[in-house]
Design a protein around this motif. Sequence first.
Motif, mmCIF file in Angstrom:
data_model
loop_
_atom_site.group_PDB
_atom_site.id
_atom_site.type_symbol
_atom_site.label_atom_id
_atom_site.label_comp_id
_atom_site.label_asym_id
_atom_site.label_seq_id
_atom_site.Cartn_x
_atom_site.Cartn_y
_atom_site.Cartn_z
ATOM 1 N N GLN A 208 18.940 -6.656 10.486
ATOM 2 C CA GLN A 208 18.385 -6.924 9.173
ATOM 3 C C GLN A 208 17.126 -5.962 9.307
ATOM 4 N N THR A 209 16.358 -5.933 10.533
ATOM 5 C CA THR A 209 15.292 -4.794 10.628
ATOM 6 C C THR A 209 15.591 -3.200 10.225
ATOM 7 N N MET A 210 16.916 -3.080 10.896
ATOM 8 C CA MET A 210 17.431 -1.367 10.482
ATOM 9 C C MET A 210 17.701 -1.159 9.182
ATOM 10 N N THR A 211 18.334 -2.467 8.304
ATOM 11 C CA THR A 211 18.642 -2.245 7.050
ATOM 12 C C THR A 211 17.301 -2.118 6.339
ATOM 13 N N ALA A 212 16.482 -2.911 6.414
ATOM 14 C CA ALA A 212 15.195 -2.997 5.894
ATOM 15 C C ALA A 212 14.400 -1.584 5.944
ATOM 16 N N VAL A 213 14.199 -1.206 7.122
ATOM 17 C CA VAL A 213 13.683 0.258 7.244
ATOM 18 C C VAL A 213 14.231 1.381 6.406
ATOM 19 N N LEU A 214 15.714 1.220 6.307
ATOM 20 C CA LEU A 214 16.350 2.283 5.498
ATOM 21 C C LEU A 214 16.078 1.847 4.133
ATOM 22 N N LEU A 215 16.114 0.948 3.768
ATOM 23 C CA LEU A 215 16.095 0.520 2.306
ATOM 24 C C LEU A 215 14.411 0.743 1.844
ATOM 25 N N GLY A 216 13.721 0.412 2.915
ATOM 26 C CA GLY A 216 12.261 0.804 2.384
ATOM 27 C C GLY A 216 12.093 2.313 2.186
ATOM 28 N N TYR A 217 12.709 2.960 3.267
ATOM 29 C CA TYR A 217 12.526 4.547 3.141
ATOM 30 C C TYR A 217 13.199 5.200 1.860
ATOM 31 N N LEU A 218 14.644 4.680 1.724
ATOM 32 C CA LEU A 218 15.415 5.444 0.593
ATOM 33 C C LEU A 218 14.796 4.893 -1.022
ATOM 34 N N THR A 219 14.208 3.702 -0.984
ATOM 35 C CA THR A 219 13.535 3.302 -2.091
ATOM 36 C C THR A 219 12.291 4.192 -2.413
#
Length: 319
Positions: A208-219
């Motif tokens: 969840q943390t990994m996905t969230a970091v990448l989601l925040g970054y890509l957005t």
Amino acid sequence: MGIDYKQLFMKQKLMRKVIISLLPICLASVYFFGLRALALMMWVTVLGTLTEWFFEKRNKKPISEAVIVTCMLYTLTLPPVTPFWVAGIGIIFGVIFGKEVFGGFGKNIFNPALVARCFVYVNFPTPLTMYWSKPASEFPGGFGLWLTETVDVLSQATPMLIFRDSGQTTSYLNLFLGNVAGSLGETSALLILISAIYLIYTKSASWQTMTAVLLGYLTMSSSLFLMGSATVPHPLFGLLSGGLLFGTVFMATDPISSPMTVEGKWIYGILIGMTTVIIRGYALFAGGIMFAILIGNTFAPLIDEAVKAYKNHRKKVMA
């Protein structure tokens, strides 16, 4: 009389899995940059372990195996040419002020490896930002060398530094494989992704943390890039360079300094990802992930408390 490992070190299966996930990256650092990478890691590990032992022996507590992980992660964030004395000062500071002052293992607010890295980055900017090594490209690579050819930042820097100075981007294939100048363990996106799969499969790190970091970054990155911000690179380029993946997989997921609640992990990760883009694009620092995670560490306890308070409020409303 031999040393009793069981009494000297605290048994931590989770930390051993992290160590296993880091071994391919450690070998790659030697291949790309030379045997000096291995010597630097051994030096840092000895000093970091001794520092924790010095503090824990007073309370008759064993050394945590987590300190070995801290030393490995810290070393892998350093440039290949980092002076041994600078690396040593950094890990001693990180273990003391990132961990022991809070009471030792399990009580630290900040990631000790990042505390160490931030300390040397701020206090010794020249060796940490001005000199790099060319990666080896042919077998046996750095396994037959002490250190690959050293270059200064004016002739060949890391991909993110090159982009900030000239707007030029590096080959995506080289970024993916790791054939670029950079810190010891942050260059190969391929190996980092393999480690991430292993950690998620063994339930040793939060997906969840990994996905969230990448989601925040890509957005955030995609939004600013599409709006024409000259200081924000293409999202894919930024994803594969600057230590973003390494920090996402190994630093942001630290179970001690990150939120415990599932909802908190999503909020925490998105905060880190978005903050990384802002620091990279508009601050003085080419990386950003290091400072973003430390900022996330600061808010992690508050995020958990807010999530718990919201859940309790919902329960009362539904009752």
